[in-house]
Write an enzyme that holds these catalytic residues in place. Structure first.
Site, PDB file in Angstrom:
ATOM      1  N   LYS A  26      15.412   4.798 -49.354  1.00  0.00           N
ATOM      2  CA  LYS A  26      16.297   5.230 -48.279  1.00  0.00           C
ATOM      3  C   LYS A  26      17.785   5.013 -48.559  1.00  0.00           C
ATOM      4  O   LYS A  26      18.189   4.043 -49.168  1.00  0.00           O
ATOM      5  CB  LYS A  26      15.960   4.474 -46.975  1.00  0.00           C
ATOM      6  CG  LYS A  26      14.640   4.802 -46.344  1.00  0.00           C
ATOM      7  CD  LYS A  26      14.546   6.178 -45.718  1.00  0.00           C
ATOM      8  CE  LYS A  26      15.515   6.452 -44.586  1.00  0.00           C
ATOM      9  NZ  LYS A  26      15.077   5.852 -43.325  1.00  0.00           N
ATOM     10  N   GLU A  78      26.399   6.713 -37.762  1.00  0.00           N
ATOM     11  CA  GLU A  78      25.536   6.297 -36.642  1.00  0.00           C
ATOM     12  C   GLU A  78      26.231   5.253 -35.772  1.00  0.00           C
ATOM     13  O   GLU A  78      26.196   5.313 -34.545  1.00  0.00           O
ATOM     14  CB  GLU A  78      24.208   5.734 -37.162  1.00  0.00           C
ATOM     15  CG  GLU A  78      23.271   6.822 -37.651  1.00  0.00           C
ATOM     16  CD  GLU A  78      22.013   6.224 -38.266  1.00  0.00           C
ATOM     17  OE1 GLU A  78      20.923   6.637 -37.875  1.00  0.00           O
ATOM     18  OE2 GLU A  78      22.126   5.342 -39.140  1.00  0.00           O
ATOM     19  N   GLN A  90      43.122  -9.584 -14.010  1.00  0.00           N
ATOM     20  CA  GLN A  90      43.041 -10.295 -15.291  1.00  0.00           C
ATOM     21  C   GLN A  90      41.899  -9.738 -16.153  1.00  0.00           C
ATOM     22  O   GLN A  90      41.912  -9.874 -17.364  1.00  0.00           O
ATOM     23  CB  GLN A  90      42.836 -11.798 -15.031  1.00  0.00           C
ATOM     24  CG  GLN A  90      42.767 -12.638 -16.280  1.00  0.00           C
ATOM     25  CD  GLN A  90      42.851 -14.121 -15.966  1.00  0.00           C
ATOM     26  OE1 GLN A  90      43.926 -14.635 -15.633  1.00  0.00           O
ATOM     27  NE2 GLN A  90      41.743 -14.827 -16.035  1.00  0.00           N
ATOM     28  N   HIS A  93      24.072  26.641 -30.436  1.00  0.00           N
ATOM     29  CA  HIS A  93      22.761  26.077 -30.037  1.00  0.00           C
ATOM     30  C   HIS A  93      22.058  25.428 -31.227  1.00  0.00           C
ATOM     31  O   HIS A  93      20.836  25.376 -31.266  1.00  0.00           O
ATOM     32  CB  HIS A  93      21.832  27.146 -29.447  1.00  0.00           C
ATOM     33  CG  HIS A  93      22.458  27.990 -28.386  1.00  0.00           C
ATOM     34  ND1 HIS A  93      22.288  27.757 -27.042  1.00  0.00           N
ATOM     35  CD2 HIS A  93      23.282  29.067 -28.476  1.00  0.00           C
ATOM     36  CE1 HIS A  93      22.963  28.665 -26.346  1.00  0.00           C
ATOM     37  NE2 HIS A  93      23.578  29.461 -27.199  1.00  0.00           N
ATOM     38  N   ASN A 141      53.425 -12.170 -12.456  1.00  0.00           N
ATOM     39  CA  ASN A 141      52.941 -10.825 -12.132  1.00  0.00           C
ATOM     40  C   ASN A 141      53.719  -9.734 -12.860  1.00  0.00           C
ATOM     41  O   ASN A 141      53.134  -8.810 -13.415  1.00  0.00           O
ATOM     42  CB  ASN A 141      52.991 -10.600 -10.620  1.00  0.00           C
ATOM     43  CG  ASN A 141      52.065 -11.551  -9.877  1.00  0.00           C
ATOM     44  OD1 ASN A 141      51.251 -12.227 -10.511  1.00  0.00           O
ATOM     45  ND2 ASN A 141      52.189 -11.622  -8.565  1.00  0.00           N
ATOM     46  N   SER A 151      17.428   0.535 -46.811  1.00  0.00           N
ATOM     47  CA  SER A 151      16.406   0.043 -45.887  1.00  0.00           C
ATOM     48  C   SER A 151      15.802  -1.222 -46.473  1.00  0.00           C
ATOM     49  O   SER A 151      15.687  -1.356 -47.690  1.00  0.00           O
ATOM     50  CB  SER A 151      15.334   1.118 -45.715  1.00  0.00           C
ATOM     51  OG  SER A 151      14.110   0.538 -45.329  1.00  0.00           O
ATOM     52  N   LYS A 200      42.118  -6.893 -19.600  1.00  0.00           N
ATOM     53  CA  LYS A 200      42.543  -6.982 -21.000  1.00  0.00           C
ATOM     54  C   LYS A 200      41.442  -6.881 -22.039  1.00  0.00           C
ATOM     55  O   LYS A 200      41.592  -6.169 -23.034  1.00  0.00           O
ATOM     56  CB  LYS A 200      43.315  -8.289 -21.216  1.00  0.00           C
ATOM     57  CG  LYS A 200      44.643  -8.297 -20.505  1.00  0.00           C
ATOM     58  CD  LYS A 200      45.301  -9.657 -20.585  1.00  0.00           C
ATOM     59  CE  LYS A 200      46.230  -9.878 -19.426  1.00  0.00           C
ATOM     60  NZ  LYS A 200      45.594  -9.747 -18.090  1.00  0.00           N
TER      61      LYS A 200
HETATM   62  N1  ARG Z   1      46.632 -14.518 -16.463  1.00  0.00           N
HETATM   63  C1  ARG Z   1      47.030 -13.599 -15.465  1.00  0.00           C
HETATM   64  C2  ARG Z   1      46.515 -12.199 -15.831  1.00  0.00           C
HETATM   65  O1  ARG Z   1      46.173 -11.999 -16.930  1.00  0.00           O
HETATM   66  C3  ARG Z   1      48.523 -13.553 -15.372  1.00  0.00           C
HETATM   67  C4  ARG Z   1      49.043 -13.212 -14.020  1.00  0.00           C
HETATM   68  C5  ARG Z   1      48.714 -14.274 -13.067  1.00  0.00           C
HETATM   69  N2  ARG Z   1      49.390 -14.141 -11.831  1.00  0.00           N
HETATM   70  C6  ARG Z   1      49.030 -14.858 -10.754  1.00  0.00           C
HETATM   71  N3  ARG Z   1      49.709 -14.678  -9.683  1.00  0.00           N
HETATM   72  N4  ARG Z   1      48.004 -15.670 -10.773  1.00  0.00           N
HETATM   73  O2  ARG Z   1      46.440 -11.316 -15.002  1.00  0.00           O
END
Ligand code: ARG
Length: 462
Positions: free
Chosen positions: A283, A290, A322, A156, A110, A277, A325
């Site tokens: 074109k 875009e 999780q 405008h 954690n 195009s 990411k």
């Molecule tokens: N793979 C987990 C994440 O990306 C890591 C932390 C996991 N901790 C746990 N207590 N399961 O969040």
């Protein structure tokens, strides 16, 4: 495959769960932060007498090997290892034996993931800020050439008052400077070490959080461990910063799209950054701006996604987290490419001052100047001057000419306080250069803005 946490389990995890639960396919991006964090943690443990010097040395050399295996591509990323933290620790233990098993003392995944992800995001805050500054310098360089290039300024999307092209571009440079500052302030606010918080409550081991924080370049140590392991504000901040930046990019993109249309033709994008195009041979399409405009959608989506994941989560770590990411990685990848390609598209486009000048003769851009003339030279109150000018514009429309080209006698007939010298005030160039108030478009003021940004960018790493 034997799990690191398998002690209390009688049965193996299902392969469906393994696939669903794993983050290793995407969190492996954090390998550098993870290894550096582990080494700093081990050094602190050794300093505190929790690991021996020999154990530390073997962890350090084992980690160096893991790093090189990852970087040379020989490291085997297995879904059964669940995430990069466990994959790396497991490999380390295979390489160095018993000492590897001691690394996780006074630590949890954690605080480990909070550390890795935070450091990755911090690094990206700085890298993106530098990339924005590079884009700013490209735009400032273009501006330098165009402080006298007249352009219809719009409100405008209607012709309003003449400005110069540099002044228009510098508006974007000003926005991008705010973006840089946003990334920098996120960096400063979040440069706080999470490591040592362990699972949620801290640890009974005699650790030294100041030491790991210092080794890893943090300004300070987090205050409350429960918050630390659940905090993803730093990730939300970078998503918001990228969203705002992308919104700015999408605005300049929209202008490039309009400007490169035949209706405007103020610029022509280079062949290198345009596409054709498949059916219409003539074109030349502005796909780059875009797509920049379009990619803004996914960047906003990533921000909304994480805000929604975090909403209503009880303290502290929950597996939901999780999901933090992939959106962040996607937004970062998108913005890095966007900044680069926008710079290239701008650098290589052809600017067409003659078309901008022609457009300045449409829409009575100097009407405000006539009103200002009446105020300044004839003592007419502005509201009345506005009305008289409206009549002059109507007359120009009847004559099918632009107000800047009207004969002074026509104006004199409308109001005899208007004298021959008015002609000078109605020229487009004069109108642009008359706006000398601070931050205005007059060439002298635009040059000041260029100097301001040159000074700002002088210290930037370009
Ligand atoms: N793979 C987990 C994440 O990306 C890591 C932390 C996991 N901790 C746990 N207590 N399961 O969040």
């Amino acid at each position: 495959m034997e799990k690191m946490w398998s002690g209390r389990f009688a049965q193996d995890a299902s392969s469906l769960l393994e696939k669903f639960n794993a983050s290793i396919m995407f969190d492996r991006k954090l390998y550098r932060e993870d290894i550096e964090g582990s080494v700093a943690h081990a050094q602190m443990l050794a300093h505190q007498g929790i690991l021996t010097q020999e154990e530390l040395v073997s962890i350090e050399s084992g980690m160096a090997q893991v790093l090189s295996e990852i970087e040379t591509g020989s490291f085997e990323w297995k879904i059964g290892d669940e995430d990069l933290h466990m994959a790396i620790e497991k490999r380390l233990t295979v390489i160095i034996g018993e000492a590897g098993k001691k690394l996780h003392t006074a630590r949890s995944r954690n605080d480990q993931v909070a550390l890795d992800f935070r450091r990755y995001v911090l690094r990206k805050n700085s890298e993106i800020a530098e990339k924005i500054q590079l884009l700013m310098s490209i735009i400032v360089d273009i501006s330098r050439e165009h402080t006298t290039t007249l352009l219809p300024g719009m409100t405008h999307l209607q012709h309003a008052q003449p400005i110069n092209f540099a002044f228009h571009l510098l508006a974007y440079v000003t926005m991008f400077k705010r973006d840089v500052e946003r990334f920098q302030s996120s960096y400063e606010r979040n440069n706080i070490s999470p490591i040592g918080c362990a699972a949620l409550a801290g640890t009974p081991h005699n650790i030294n959080r100041e030491m790991t924080a210092k080794t890893l370049g943090f300004d300070s140590v987090s205050v409350n461990c429960l918050d630390t392991v659940s905090d993803r504000d730093f990730a939300l901040e970078i998503l918001f910063n990228i969203s705002t930046l992308m919104m700015h990019i999408s605005r300049i993109s929209e202008e490039l799209i309009l400007w490169s249309s035949y209706e405007f033709r103020f610029v022509e994008l280079s062949d290198e950054y345009s596409t054709g195009s498949s059916i219409m041979p003539q074109k030349k399409n502005p796909d780059v701006p875009e797509l920049l405009r379009g990619k803004t959608g996914r960047v906003y989506g990533n921000l909304m996604g994480l805000l929604t994941v975090m909403k209503g989560l009880p303290l502290a770590y929950n597996k939901d987290t999780q999901e933090d990411k992939e959106g962040v990685f996607d937004s970062i990848e998108t913005i890095e490419m966007s900044l680069e390609i926008l710079g290239e598209a701008l650098k290589t486009m052809t600017i067409k001052p003659e078309n901008m000048a022609r457009a300045c003769k449409l829409g009575h851009l100097s009407a405000t100047d006539l009103a200002d003339y009446l105020v300044e030279h004839c003592g007419v109150p502005f509201r009345e001057a506005h009305f008289i000018t409206g009549r002059a514009v109507a007359r120009a429309e009847v004559l099918n000419i632009d107000l800047s080209e009207i004969d002074f006698k026509e104006l004199h007939t409308i109001d005899d306080r208007i004298k021959e010298d008015v002609t000078r005030y109605l020229s487009i160039e004069h109108s642009m250069n008359a706006r000398t108030s601070q931050g205005g478009t007059a060439e002298v003021r635009t040059l000041e803005q260029i100097i301001y940004f040159d000074n700002y960018l002088k210290d930037a790493k370009l």
